[in-house]
Write a protein that holds these residues in place. Structure first.
Motif, PDB file in Angstrom:
ATOM      1  N   THR A 155      46.639  52.924  35.736  1.00  0.00           N
ATOM      2  CA  THR A 155      45.839  53.687  34.640  1.00  0.00           C
ATOM      3  C   THR A 155      45.250  54.747  35.437  1.00  0.00           C
ATOM      4  O   THR A 155      45.041  55.719  34.668  1.00  0.00           O
ATOM      5  CB  THR A 155      44.935  52.581  34.167  1.00  0.00           C
ATOM      6  OG1 THR A 155      44.399  51.949  35.144  1.00  0.00           O
ATOM      7  CG2 THR A 155      45.717  51.560  33.199  1.00  0.00           C
ATOM      8  N   ARG A 156      44.962  54.813  36.601  1.00  0.00           N
ATOM      9  CA  ARG A 156      44.621  55.894  37.456  1.00  0.00           C
ATOM     10  C   ARG A 156      44.880  56.009  38.787  1.00  0.00           C
ATOM     11  O   ARG A 156      45.146  54.833  39.464  1.00  0.00           O
ATOM     12  CB  ARG A 156      42.887  55.959  37.044  1.00  0.00           C
ATOM     13  CG  ARG A 156      42.249  57.269  37.396  1.00  0.00           C
ATOM     14  CD  ARG A 156      40.708  57.280  37.511  1.00  0.00           C
ATOM     15  NE  ARG A 156      40.157  56.312  36.431  1.00  0.00           N
ATOM     16  CZ  ARG A 156      39.145  55.703  36.732  1.00  0.00           C
ATOM     17  NH1 ARG A 156      38.238  56.448  37.693  1.00  0.00           N
ATOM     18  NH2 ARG A 156      38.523  55.066  35.865  1.00  0.00           N
ATOM     19  N   ALA A 201      44.252  49.617  37.768  1.00  0.00           N
ATOM     20  CA  ALA A 201      45.361  48.915  37.104  1.00  0.00           C
ATOM     21  C   ALA A 201      44.548  47.858  36.050  1.00  0.00           C
ATOM     22  O   ALA A 201      43.766  47.222  36.459  1.00  0.00           O
ATOM     23  CB  ALA A 201      46.415  48.218  37.770  1.00  0.00           C
ATOM     24  N   ARG A 202      45.376  47.603  34.959  1.00  0.00           N
ATOM     25  CA  ARG A 202      44.708  46.463  34.070  1.00  0.00           C
ATOM     26  C   ARG A 202      45.672  45.299  33.686  1.00  0.00           C
ATOM     27  O   ARG A 202      46.960  45.689  33.782  1.00  0.00           O
ATOM     28  CB  ARG A 202      44.503  47.163  32.822  1.00  0.00           C
ATOM     29  CG  ARG A 202      43.314  48.296  32.736  1.00  0.00           C
ATOM     30  CD  ARG A 202      43.045  48.856  31.453  1.00  0.00           C
ATOM     31  NE  ARG A 202      41.867  49.924  31.483  1.00  0.00           N
ATOM     32  CZ  ARG A 202      40.740  49.487  31.267  1.00  0.00           C
ATOM     33  NH1 ARG A 202      40.358  48.012  30.991  1.00  0.00           N
ATOM     34  NH2 ARG A 202      39.851  50.203  31.184  1.00  0.00           N
ATOM     35  N   GLN A 203      45.372  44.262  33.195  1.00  0.00           N
ATOM     36  CA  GLN A 203      45.895  43.205  32.787  1.00  0.00           C
ATOM     37  C   GLN A 203      45.358  42.990  31.212  1.00  0.00           C
ATOM     38  O   GLN A 203      44.170  42.638  31.369  1.00  0.00           O
ATOM     39  CB  GLN A 203      45.712  41.835  33.385  1.00  0.00           C
ATOM     40  CG  GLN A 203      46.534  41.994  34.908  1.00  0.00           C
ATOM     41  CD  GLN A 203      47.914  41.554  34.594  1.00  0.00           C
ATOM     42  OE1 GLN A 203      48.456  41.892  33.613  1.00  0.00           O
ATOM     43  NE2 GLN A 203      48.888  41.912  35.920  1.00  0.00           N
ATOM     44  N   GLY A 212      39.995  51.068  41.943  1.00  0.00           N
ATOM     45  CA  GLY A 212      39.838  52.195  42.707  1.00  0.00           C
ATOM     46  C   GLY A 212      40.234  51.876  44.152  1.00  0.00           C
ATOM     47  O   GLY A 212      39.493  52.029  45.258  1.00  0.00           O
ATOM     48  N   VAL A 213      41.255  51.287  44.487  1.00  0.00           N
ATOM     49  CA  VAL A 213      41.798  50.875  45.600  1.00  0.00           C
ATOM     50  C   VAL A 213      42.469  51.955  46.469  1.00  0.00           C
ATOM     51  O   VAL A 213      43.221  52.767  45.878  1.00  0.00           O
ATOM     52  CB  VAL A 213      42.681  49.667  45.637  1.00  0.00           C
ATOM     53  CG1 VAL A 213      43.492  49.458  46.987  1.00  0.00           C
ATOM     54  CG2 VAL A 213      42.038  48.252  45.179  1.00  0.00           C
ATOM     55  N   ASN A 214      42.140  51.863  47.847  1.00  0.00           N
ATOM     56  CA  ASN A 214      42.711  52.974  48.716  1.00  0.00           C
ATOM     57  C   ASN A 214      43.257  52.131  49.975  1.00  0.00           C
ATOM     58  O   ASN A 214      42.625  51.363  50.535  1.00  0.00           O
ATOM     59  CB  ASN A 214      41.630  54.014  49.378  1.00  0.00           C
ATOM     60  CG  ASN A 214      41.269  54.978  48.130  1.00  0.00           C
ATOM     61  OD1 ASN A 214      41.890  55.750  47.859  1.00  0.00           O
ATOM     62  ND2 ASN A 214      40.096  54.687  47.773  1.00  0.00           N
ATOM     63  N   LEU A 215      44.433  52.335  50.321  1.00  0.00           N
ATOM     64  CA  LEU A 215      44.982  51.345  51.075  1.00  0.00           C
ATOM     65  C   LEU A 215      46.185  52.088  51.930  1.00  0.00           C
ATOM     66  O   LEU A 215      47.359  52.653  51.154  1.00  0.00           O
ATOM     67  CB  LEU A 215      45.436  50.083  50.726  1.00  0.00           C
ATOM     68  CG  LEU A 215      46.142  48.929  51.687  1.00  0.00           C
ATOM     69  CD1 LEU A 215      44.932  48.537  52.471  1.00  0.00           C
ATOM     70  CD2 LEU A 215      46.744  47.750  50.645  1.00  0.00           C
ATOM     71  N   GLU A 216      46.086  52.026  53.298  1.00  0.00           N
ATOM     72  CA  GLU A 216      47.506  52.809  53.987  1.00  0.00           C
ATOM     73  C   GLU A 216      48.344  51.685  54.673  1.00  0.00           C
ATOM     74  O   GLU A 216      47.691  50.852  55.304  1.00  0.00           O
ATOM     75  CB  GLU A 216      46.954  53.833  54.879  1.00  0.00           C
ATOM     76  CG  GLU A 216      46.063  54.906  54.476  1.00  0.00           C
ATOM     77  CD  GLU A 216      46.761  55.843  53.268  1.00  0.00           C
ATOM     78  OE1 GLU A 216      47.956  56.046  53.783  1.00  0.00           O
ATOM     79  OE2 GLU A 216      46.418  56.486  52.517  1.00  0.00           O
ATOM     80  N   THR A 250      48.505  41.868  41.267  1.00  0.00           N
ATOM     81  CA  THR A 250      48.545  43.219  40.400  1.00  0.00           C
ATOM     82  C   THR A 250      48.556  44.589  41.249  1.00  0.00           C
ATOM     83  O   THR A 250      49.475  45.326  40.715  1.00  0.00           O
ATOM     84  CB  THR A 250      47.474  43.194  39.423  1.00  0.00           C
ATOM     85  OG1 THR A 250      47.497  41.981  38.566  1.00  0.00           O
ATOM     86  CG2 THR A 250      47.497  44.499  38.531  1.00  0.00           C
ATOM     87  N   LEU A 251      47.824  44.600  42.251  1.00  0.00           N
ATOM     88  CA  LEU A 251      47.935  45.496  43.350  1.00  0.00           C
ATOM     89  C   LEU A 251      49.115  46.006  43.856  1.00  0.00           C
ATOM     90  O   LEU A 251      49.772  46.931  43.870  1.00  0.00           O
ATOM     91  CB  LEU A 251      46.896  45.579  44.387  1.00  0.00           C
ATOM     92  CG  LEU A 251      46.786  46.720  45.210  1.00  0.00           C
ATOM     93  CD1 LEU A 251      46.639  47.780  44.900  1.00  0.00           C
ATOM     94  CD2 LEU A 251      45.672  46.211  46.451  1.00  0.00           C
ATOM     95  N   MET A 252      49.823  44.860  44.320  1.00  0.00           N
ATOM     96  CA  MET A 252      51.204  44.887  45.011  1.00  0.00           C
ATOM     97  C   MET A 252      52.050  45.332  43.833  1.00  0.00           C
ATOM     98  O   MET A 252      53.007  46.238  44.338  1.00  0.00           O
ATOM     99  CB  MET A 252      51.333  43.644  45.399  1.00  0.00           C
ATOM    100  CG  MET A 252      52.822  43.657  46.253  1.00  0.00           C
ATOM    101  SD  MET A 252      53.188  42.121  47.151  1.00  0.00           S
ATOM    102  CE  MET A 252      52.228  42.435  48.597  1.00  0.00           C
ATOM    103  N   LEU A 253      52.213  44.784  42.759  1.00  0.00           N
ATOM    104  CA  LEU A 253      53.138  45.345  41.777  1.00  0.00           C
ATOM    105  C   LEU A 253      52.915  46.864  41.321  1.00  0.00           C
ATOM    106  O   LEU A 253      54.033  47.730  41.266  1.00  0.00           O
ATOM    107  CB  LEU A 253      53.035  44.335  40.531  1.00  0.00           C
ATOM    108  CG  LEU A 253      53.506  42.900  40.361  1.00  0.00           C
ATOM    109  CD1 LEU A 253      53.143  42.436  39.305  1.00  0.00           C
ATOM    110  CD2 LEU A 253      55.067  43.129  40.337  1.00  0.00           C
TER     111      LEU A 253
END
Length: 250
Positions: A56-57, A11-13, A21-25, A44-47
């Motif tokens: 974006t990917r 994600a971008r600002q 490239g975050v992976n989270l469960e 930003t990750l939470m949003l």
């Protein structure tokens, strides 16, 4: 199946990529704390994971479904989100603000859910008080009540204990942990590493937009990670039946 599954999320600002490239469960019956320095990309990750910021990917999945393909009504019933920003535009009574967490219930049912949530945070006596007349900490608890009034299985809270006094901080995190113990799922961002270590089942450390450590608190917040990411010297100590994290500047 994880309630929230984040896969290779970018994600971008503006022009800057802030999540890379975050992976989270986040499975049922777990409270996961997302920690990291200022500007690491936590909000930003939470949003993005909640479908409130452009991805974006990669992707975020809610109960196995791509978040942007989940009907808005269904998403609001299954996912509750508390933003870091606590600005309120109208001086509504605390009860009416809490009841906004149940927008698809009838007004009486929504107010009942709001009243129960206010009681959960010890502020039922403020139900008729305008939120503009409340202290910052009281207002924060009203917004937490609004989050719990959703009765969503997945609760996401961005810095929920900021500005709360120590007792209220513990109450907030106890309530979130209780939600996970009852079968729900919780993703929470925290700056206080000792609280993250005390209450979370897992801690994910985000640095410069990437997950650099993810696991039980003692593993994720190892001395090496704390020194590298936060510039802290830390140790785990025994305190009664708990192990607590003590940290100082390295």
């Amino acid at each position: 199946m994880s309630r929230l599954s984040i896969r290779n999320l970018h994600a971008r600002q503006g022009a800057r990529e802030v999540v890379s490239g975050v992976n989270l469960e986040v499975p049922p019956r777990e409270m996961v704390a997302l920690v990291g320095p200022n500007g690491a990309g936590k909000s930003t990750l939470m949003l993005a994971a909640a479908g409130l910021h452009r991805i974006t990917r990669g992707e975020s999945r809610l109960d196995g479904e791509v978040i942007h393909k989940v009907d808005v009504v269904q998403r609001s019933l299954r996912l509750g989100y508390l933003p870091q920003e606590r600005r309120l535009a109208w001086g509504m009574p605390a009860l009416e603000v809490a009841a906004l967490g149940a927008p698809f219930s009838t007004p009486p049912a929504a107010r009942e859910r709001g009243r129960e949530a206010l009681a959960l945070f010890g502020i039922e006596d403020l139900a008729a008080t305008s939120v503009f007349a409340l202290s910052g900490g009281e207002r924060a608890r009203v917004l937490l009540a609004r989050l719990f009034a959703t009765q969503a299985s997945l609760l996401m809270a961005d810095e929920p204990v900021a500005g709360l006094d120590p007792d209220a901080q513990l109450m907030c995190l106890e309530r979130l942990r209780d939600h996970s113990r009852a079968g729900g799922s919780v993703l929470v961002t925290l700056h206080d590493l000792t609280l993250a270590a005390r209450f979370a089942d897992r801690v994910a450390v985000l640095d410069q937009g990437r997950i650099v450590s993810d696991g039980p608190p003692e593993d994720a917040l190892s001395p090496r990670v704390l020194k590298t990411v936060f510039g802290l010297k830390a140790q785990w100590i025994e305190a009664g039946d708990q192990r607590l994290l003590l940290a100082e500047r390295a």
